[in-house]
Design an enzyme around this catalytic site. Structure first.
Site, PDB file in Angstrom:
ATOM      1  N   THR A 197     -13.060   5.898 -13.523  1.00  0.00           N
ATOM      2  CA  THR A 197     -12.072   5.522 -12.523  1.00  0.00           C
ATOM      3  C   THR A 197     -12.449   4.231 -11.800  1.00  0.00           C
ATOM      4  O   THR A 197     -11.613   3.622 -11.146  1.00  0.00           O
ATOM      5  CB  THR A 197     -11.868   6.664 -11.504  1.00  0.00           C
ATOM      6  N   GLU A 256       0.824  -1.212   0.000  1.00  0.00           N
ATOM      7  CA  GLU A 256       0.000   0.000   0.000  1.00  0.00           C
ATOM      8  C   GLU A 256       0.860   1.265   0.000  1.00  0.00           C
ATOM      9  O   GLU A 256       0.491   2.271  -0.602  1.00  0.00           O
ATOM     10  CB  GLU A 256      -0.930  -0.009   1.215  1.00  0.00           C
TER      11      GLU A 256
END
Length: 394
Positions: free
Chosen positions: A332, A227
């Site tokens: 998106t 991440e």
């Protein structure tokens, strides 16, 4: 039957968008609240503790969906509302650098988060400025994207000047202070892996190739993208990976732009790693730690709607999306919207053309540089360099 079912979900979309509109009420900037009660809205009597801060991405990532809805309903309110928020956000960019921050107060327009980057909190701002210019032929949005892109390349991009020539460190985009361009920290996040895909759409394919290689090197070392990755220490800083799609999406778009089989090999590595480490009894699990590949008991919805979709399209060379030659663009969230001139014209006709700078012709699509169609999109020595910098061993 096709015609009758064409807009089967349009009433539901209309209803949902109408319930989202109150998020724009009562803000002095036109930038929406980050949360809205779909039943009660955000009026003071039900929103005494409304949060007045929102990330830039939350403010600017409604253009494609709201613009499409306005065109289908012949009602400009949805598009104009989302457009006002984007224009407002853009106008609050730094006077000294031209950069955006990542968190803004929707009442005062003051930045409470001054970090400027290409990842979380900002990624889809750039994406939607460019994509709305492509989908709707909006020249104003295109100029805004060009302006911000040049500032990003000036202040955020570090390393050697050219990707495929010269000496120096492999180029990387860093997080900086929007006010002076100074580096704020030493990490990038996995959401920033969508940036190469944006560069492909802009036509800056050579830079997209370069940006993508850093994420590939990290993936190759850890079998996933953590991440958050510390590029100074060359180690993960936040170690989980929830099967995000951004790196896969950029890989897919780079293959479509270059036809280099290198990206098919990258896709195969991604697919094999997910299958090897993430597969569970009832689905595919979030990687809790990229070091030991422990799992969490959850599978995010974007894994199916985006990650798997882009992997499938990468390898399905004969897919109708590729074969029929009809232009399209992804939102998106990975939804497909057709690029149609009548559709663009329909939205433009909802406005006074003296009030909005719409271009009812195709947007400038001149590629700056194209990648190689050979086995590798860069020289071997540069690929070896970035892999060695991250610590990949053979």
């Amino acid at each position: 039957m096709v015609t009758r079912c064409k807009y089967l979900k349009l009433p539901s979309a209309h209803d949902l968008a109408s319930r989202l509109l109150p998020a724009f009420d009562g803000t002095h900037t036109g930038i929406p609240y980050p949360r809205v009660n779909l039943l009660k809205g955000t009026h003071q009597n039900v929103c005494r503790h409304c949060i007045n801060e929102t990330c830039s991405a939350g403010a600017a990532t409604l253009l494609l969906e709201f613009g499409t809805l306005s065109a289908l309903l012949n009602d400009p309110v949805y598009h104009s509302t989302s457009l006002r928020a984007v224009n407002s956000l853009y106008n609050y960019r730094s006077n000294s650098t031209g950069l955006l921050g990542n968190v803004i107060n929707i009442q005062t327009g003051k930045w409470t988060g001054s970090m400027s980057g290409i990842g979380a909190g900002l990624d889809s701002v750039y994406e939607y400025l460019l994509k709305s210019s492509i989908l709707f032929g909006d020249g104003q949005q295109y100029k805004m994207f060009q302006d911000i892109y040049s500032k990003i390349q000036t202040f955020l991009r570090k390393g050697r000047e050219k990707c495929n020539s010269g000496n120096g460190f492999h180029p990387i985009h860093v997080n900086v202070d929007m006010n002076d361009g100074n580096i704020m920290n030493n990490w990038f996040d996995s959401l920033s892996a969508a940036w190469p895909g944006v560069q492909v759409l802009y036509g800056d394919v050579e830079e997209a190739i370069c940006s993508h290689l850093m994420y590939y090197a990290v993936w190759k070392k850890h079998s996933f993208l953590p991440e958050r990755y510390n590029w100074h220490l060359n180690q993960p800083e936040v170690t989980f990976y929830p099967l995000r799609p951004e790196f896969v999406e950029s890989t897919y778009l780079l293959y479509r732009a270059t036809k280099s089989p290198f990206y098919l090999h990258v896709g195969r590595e991604i697919l094999q790693d997910i299958e090897k480490y993430s597969k569970a009894e009832c689905g595919y699990a979030t990687i809790h730690d990229v070091h030991d590949k422990t799992l969490e008991d959850r599978m995010e919805s974007f894994f199916l709607s985006e990650t798997c979709k882009y992997l499938f399209l990468l390898f399905d060379l004969d897919n109708p999306l590729h074969r029929d030659g009809e232009p399209y663009i992804f939102t998106t969230e990975g939804h497909i919207l057709p690029l149609k001139y009548p559709f663009r014209e329909k939205l433009a006709n909802l406005y006074d053309k003296d009030q909005h700078n719409y271009m009812n012709t195709h947007m400038p699509g001149k590629c700056h540089k194209m990648g190689s169609k050979g086995n590798l999109p860069v020289q071997m020595k540069y690929l070896q360099q970035v892999l060695a910098d991250v610590g990949v061993t053979y």
